[in-house]
Design a protein around this motif. Structure first.
Motif, PDB file in Angstrom:
ATOM      1  N   ARG A 160       0.794  -1.114   0.011  1.00 22.72           N
ATOM      2  CA  ARG A 160      -0.061   0.072   0.157  1.00 22.72           C
ATOM      3  C   ARG A 160       0.641   1.320   0.214  1.00 22.72           C
ATOM      4  O   ARG A 160       0.572   2.238  -0.658  1.00 22.72           O
ATOM      5  N   SER A 161       1.977   1.092   0.844  1.00 20.56           N
ATOM      6  CA  SER A 161       2.757   2.384   0.976  1.00 20.56           C
ATOM      7  C   SER A 161       4.171   2.147   1.417  1.00 20.56           C
ATOM      8  O   SER A 161       4.307   0.952   2.230  1.00 20.56           O
ATOM      9  N   VAL A 162       5.194   2.809   0.906  1.00 21.16           N
ATOM     10  CA  VAL A 162       6.502   2.568   1.514  1.00 21.16           C
ATOM     11  C   VAL A 162       6.744   4.064   1.984  1.00 21.16           C
ATOM     12  O   VAL A 162       6.742   4.915   1.447  1.00 21.16           O
ATOM     13  N   ALA A 163       6.880   4.067   3.471  1.00 26.03           N
ATOM     14  CA  ALA A 163       7.112   5.145   4.222  1.00 26.03           C
ATOM     15  C   ALA A 163       8.407   5.830   4.501  1.00 26.03           C
ATOM     16  O   ALA A 163       8.675   6.804   5.093  1.00 26.03           O
ATOM     17  N   VAL A 164       9.376   4.931   3.747  1.00 26.67           N
ATOM     18  CA  VAL A 164      10.644   5.541   3.994  1.00 26.67           C
ATOM     19  C   VAL A 164      11.576   5.583   2.693  1.00 26.67           C
ATOM     20  O   VAL A 164      10.880   4.879   1.726  1.00 26.67           O
ATOM     21  N   ALA A 165      12.754   6.141   2.483  1.00 26.75           N
ATOM     22  CA  ALA A 165      13.477   6.112   1.246  1.00 26.75           C
ATOM     23  C   ALA A 165      14.880   5.305   1.732  1.00 26.75           C
ATOM     24  O   ALA A 165      15.340   5.417   2.921  1.00 26.75           O
ATOM     25  N   GLU A 166      15.496   4.838   0.802  1.00 22.28           N
ATOM     26  CA  GLU A 166      16.789   4.354   0.984  1.00 22.28           C
ATOM     27  C   GLU A 166      17.747   5.651   1.597  1.00 22.28           C
ATOM     28  O   GLU A 166      17.611   6.674   1.004  1.00 22.28           O
ATOM     29  N   GLY A 167      18.526   5.121   2.430  1.00 29.93           N
ATOM     30  CA  GLY A 167      19.224   6.332   2.914  1.00 29.93           C
ATOM     31  C   GLY A 167      18.717   6.960   4.373  1.00 29.93           C
ATOM     32  O   GLY A 167      19.507   7.536   5.025  1.00 29.93           O
ATOM     33  N   ASP A 168      17.430   6.825   4.466  1.00 35.31           N
ATOM     34  CA  ASP A 168      16.765   7.488   5.612  1.00 35.31           C
ATOM     35  C   ASP A 168      17.104   6.669   6.853  1.00 35.31           C
ATOM     36  O   ASP A 168      17.486   5.539   6.876  1.00 35.31           O
ATOM     37  N   THR A 169      17.237   7.534   7.900  1.00 37.92           N
ATOM     38  CA  THR A 169      17.650   6.949   9.237  1.00 37.92           C
ATOM     39  C   THR A 169      15.892   6.590   9.956  1.00 37.92           C
ATOM     40  O   THR A 169      15.289   7.652   9.796  1.00 37.92           O
ATOM     41  N   VAL A 170      15.915   5.598  10.595  1.00 34.65           N
ATOM     42  CA  VAL A 170      14.733   5.215  11.062  1.00 34.65           C
ATOM     43  C   VAL A 170      14.871   4.989  12.740  1.00 34.65           C
ATOM     44  O   VAL A 170      15.848   4.564  13.372  1.00 34.65           O
ATOM     45  N   ASP A 171      13.802   5.288  13.435  1.00 34.06           N
ATOM     46  CA  ASP A 171      13.653   4.897  15.097  1.00 34.06           C
ATOM     47  C   ASP A 171      12.841   3.504  14.949  1.00 34.06           C
ATOM     48  O   ASP A 171      12.275   3.120  14.175  1.00 34.06           O
ATOM     49  N   ALA A 172      13.175   3.052  16.218  1.00 38.27           N
ATOM     50  CA  ALA A 172      12.667   1.568  16.644  1.00 38.27           C
ATOM     51  C   ALA A 172      11.186   1.891  16.611  1.00 38.27           C
ATOM     52  O   ALA A 172      10.836   2.861  17.060  1.00 38.27           O
ATOM     53  N   GLY A 173      10.417   0.976  15.981  1.00 37.59           N
ATOM     54  CA  GLY A 173       8.839   1.036  15.925  1.00 37.59           C
ATOM     55  C   GLY A 173       8.349   2.177  14.769  1.00 37.59           C
ATOM     56  O   GLY A 173       7.297   1.889  14.548  1.00 37.59           O
ATOM     57  N   GLN A 174       9.106   2.693  13.948  1.00 42.10           N
ATOM     58  CA  GLN A 174       8.771   3.584  12.794  1.00 42.10           C
ATOM     59  C   GLN A 174       8.278   2.573  11.804  1.00 42.10           C
ATOM     60  O   GLN A 174       8.720   1.509  11.367  1.00 42.10           O
ATOM     61  N   LEU A 175       7.206   3.139  11.172  1.00 43.25           N
ATOM     62  CA  LEU A 175       6.643   2.440   9.982  1.00 43.25           C
ATOM     63  C   LEU A 175       7.579   2.528   8.843  1.00 43.25           C
ATOM     64  O   LEU A 175       7.974   3.597   8.559  1.00 43.25           O
ATOM     65  N   LEU A 176       7.643   1.285   8.302  1.00 41.39           N
ATOM     66  CA  LEU A 176       8.490   1.250   6.993  1.00 41.39           C
ATOM     67  C   LEU A 176       7.626   1.075   5.704  1.00 41.39           C
ATOM     68  O   LEU A 176       7.705   1.731   4.862  1.00 41.39           O
ATOM     69  N   ILE A 177       6.889   0.060   5.933  1.00 37.56           N
ATOM     70  CA  ILE A 177       6.137  -0.670   4.748  1.00 37.56           C
ATOM     71  C   ILE A 177       4.815  -1.025   5.203  1.00 37.56           C
ATOM     72  O   ILE A 177       4.447  -1.585   6.265  1.00 37.56           O
ATOM     73  N   GLU A 178       3.422  -0.357   4.492  1.00 35.74           N
ATOM     74  CA  GLU A 178       2.207  -0.720   4.934  1.00 35.74           C
ATOM     75  C   GLU A 178       1.708  -1.766   3.782  1.00 35.74           C
ATOM     76  O   GLU A 178       2.208  -1.459   2.624  1.00 35.74           O
ATOM     77  N   LEU A 179       1.054  -3.073   4.241  1.00 37.43           N
ATOM     78  CA  LEU A 179       0.607  -3.877   3.117  1.00 37.43           C
ATOM     79  C   LEU A 179      -0.951  -3.866   3.112  1.00 37.43           C
ATOM     80  O   LEU A 179      -1.541  -3.739   4.387  1.00 37.43           O
ATOM     81  N   ALA A 180      -1.597  -4.113   2.126  1.00 35.58           N
ATOM     82  CA  ALA A 180      -2.928  -4.216   2.249  1.00 35.58           C
ATOM     83  C   ALA A 180      -3.466  -5.466   1.978  1.00 35.58           C
ATOM     84  O   ALA A 180      -2.658  -6.211   1.190  1.00 35.58           O
ATOM     85  N   PRO A 181      -4.519  -6.214   2.808  1.00 32.54           N
ATOM     86  CA  PRO A 181      -4.904  -7.357   2.253  1.00 32.54           C
ATOM     87  C   PRO A 181      -5.090  -7.648   0.814  1.00 32.54           C
ATOM     88  O   PRO A 181      -5.508  -6.973   0.109  1.00 32.54           O
ATOM     89  N   ASP A 182      -4.624  -8.887   0.077  1.00 33.84           N
ATOM     90  CA  ASP A 182      -4.846  -9.078  -1.381  1.00 33.84           C
ATOM     91  C   ASP A 182      -5.830  -9.833  -1.585  1.00 33.84           C
ATOM     92  O   ASP A 182      -6.150 -10.975  -2.172  1.00 33.84           O
ATOM     93  N   ASP A 183      -7.346  -9.334  -1.285  1.00 31.50           N
ATOM     94  CA  ASP A 183      -8.283  -9.428  -1.767  1.00 31.50           C
ATOM     95  C   ASP A 183      -9.352  -8.402  -2.273  1.00 31.50           C
ATOM     96  O   ASP A 183      -9.586  -7.631  -1.549  1.00 31.50           O
ATOM     97  N   SER A 184      -9.690  -8.420  -3.674  1.00 35.59           N
ATOM     98  CA  SER A 184     -10.244  -7.297  -4.198  1.00 35.59           C
ATOM     99  C   SER A 184     -11.670  -7.024  -3.643  1.00 35.59           C
ATOM    100  O   SER A 184     -12.238  -5.937  -3.713  1.00 35.59           O
ATOM    101  N   ASP A 185     -12.326  -7.848  -2.770  1.00 37.25           N
ATOM    102  CA  ASP A 185     -13.639  -7.738  -2.125  1.00 37.25           C
ATOM    103  C   ASP A 185     -13.468  -6.741  -1.110  1.00 37.25           C
ATOM    104  O   ASP A 185     -14.629  -5.975  -0.823  1.00 37.25           O
ATOM    105  N   GLU A 186     -12.301  -6.555  -0.578  1.00 34.86           N
ATOM    106  CA  GLU A 186     -12.107  -5.631   0.663  1.00 34.86           C
ATOM    107  C   GLU A 186     -11.343  -4.445   0.400  1.00 34.86           C
ATOM    108  O   GLU A 186     -11.013  -3.573   0.840  1.00 34.86           O
ATOM    109  N   ALA A 187     -11.038  -4.039  -1.090  1.00 34.83           N
ATOM    110  CA  ALA A 187     -10.631  -2.835  -1.573  1.00 34.83           C
ATOM    111  C   ALA A 187     -11.119  -1.677  -1.269  1.00 34.83           C
ATOM    112  O   ALA A 187     -12.503  -1.450  -1.214  1.00 34.83           O
ATOM    113  N   GLU A 188     -10.441  -0.634  -0.819  1.00 32.27           N
ATOM    114  CA  GLU A 188     -10.870   0.515  -0.363  1.00 32.27           C
ATOM    115  C   GLU A 188     -10.679   1.603  -1.472  1.00 32.27           C
ATOM    116  O   GLU A 188      -9.689   1.386  -1.991  1.00 32.27           O
ATOM    117  N   GLY A 189     -11.345   2.593  -1.556  1.00 34.10           N
ATOM    118  CA  GLY A 189     -11.300   3.575  -2.554  1.00 34.10           C
ATOM    119  C   GLY A 189     -10.639   4.749  -1.991  1.00 34.10           C
ATOM    120  O   GLY A 189      -9.994   5.312  -1.829  1.00 34.10           O
TER     121      GLY A 189
END
Length: 173
Positions: A144-173
């Protein structure tokens, strides 16, 4: 190991002999050359040995156990506790968020927005404590999203990547 987590403890006695406990079961380990070990169950009733070859530096990322390839993710006890507290353990399922298990720097992003990924697929490499750590998708889905870029410094617990379930029935607009 693979998609299963195992607790491994290593004990070394005064003579330098190592005994390994995997999920509470004892094994004796003997070196058998560069990156190779002979592992045998501890106890007189079973004298069989299992050849194990490790690959990956500084921490093994793969092993060949009796000729079969297995993916590994090796963590110290402290890293495992942190990952468990953050809900990012190797066996975590159901979560569509991949977060940094500890502070570090993003070395490489291995997946892209819109890409379909399987549970456990390599997703991002983060350097922490002078070691590169390959982090894996916590669930199957579509990026769904990649919240960082190569070279970024990140903190513990920081969101890196978010995935959406892979079923078209629950796709959100």
């Amino acid at each position: 190991m693979g998609e299963r987590e195992h607790e491994v403890e290593v004990e070394t006695d005064a003579a330098g002999e190592q005994k390994i406990f995997v999920d509470g079961h004892a094994f004796e380990v003997a070196e058998a050359g560069a990156h190779a070990l002979r592992v045998s169950p501890h106890g007189p009733e079973d004298a069989s040995q299992l050849p194990v070859t490790l690959a990956g530096e500084p921490r093994p990322s793969e092993a060949w156990v009796a000729g079969q390839r297995v993916r590994l993710s090796v963590q110290t006890e402290q890293e495992a506790r942190l990952a468990a507290a953050l809900g990012t353990s190797a066996g975590a399922t159901g979560s569509g968020s991949l977060t940094a298990p500890m502070p570090g720097r993003v070395v490489k992003i291995l997946i892209a927005v819109g890409e379909r990924v399987e549970l456990g697929a390599p997703a991002i490499i983060v350097e922490a404590m002078k070691m590169e750590n390959e982090l894996h998708a916590p669930s199957a889905g579509v990026v769904r999203s990649v919240a960082v870029a190569e070279g970024d410094t990140v903190d513990a617990g920081q969101l890196l990547i978010e995935l959406a379930p892979d079923d078209s029935d629950e796709a959100e607009g």
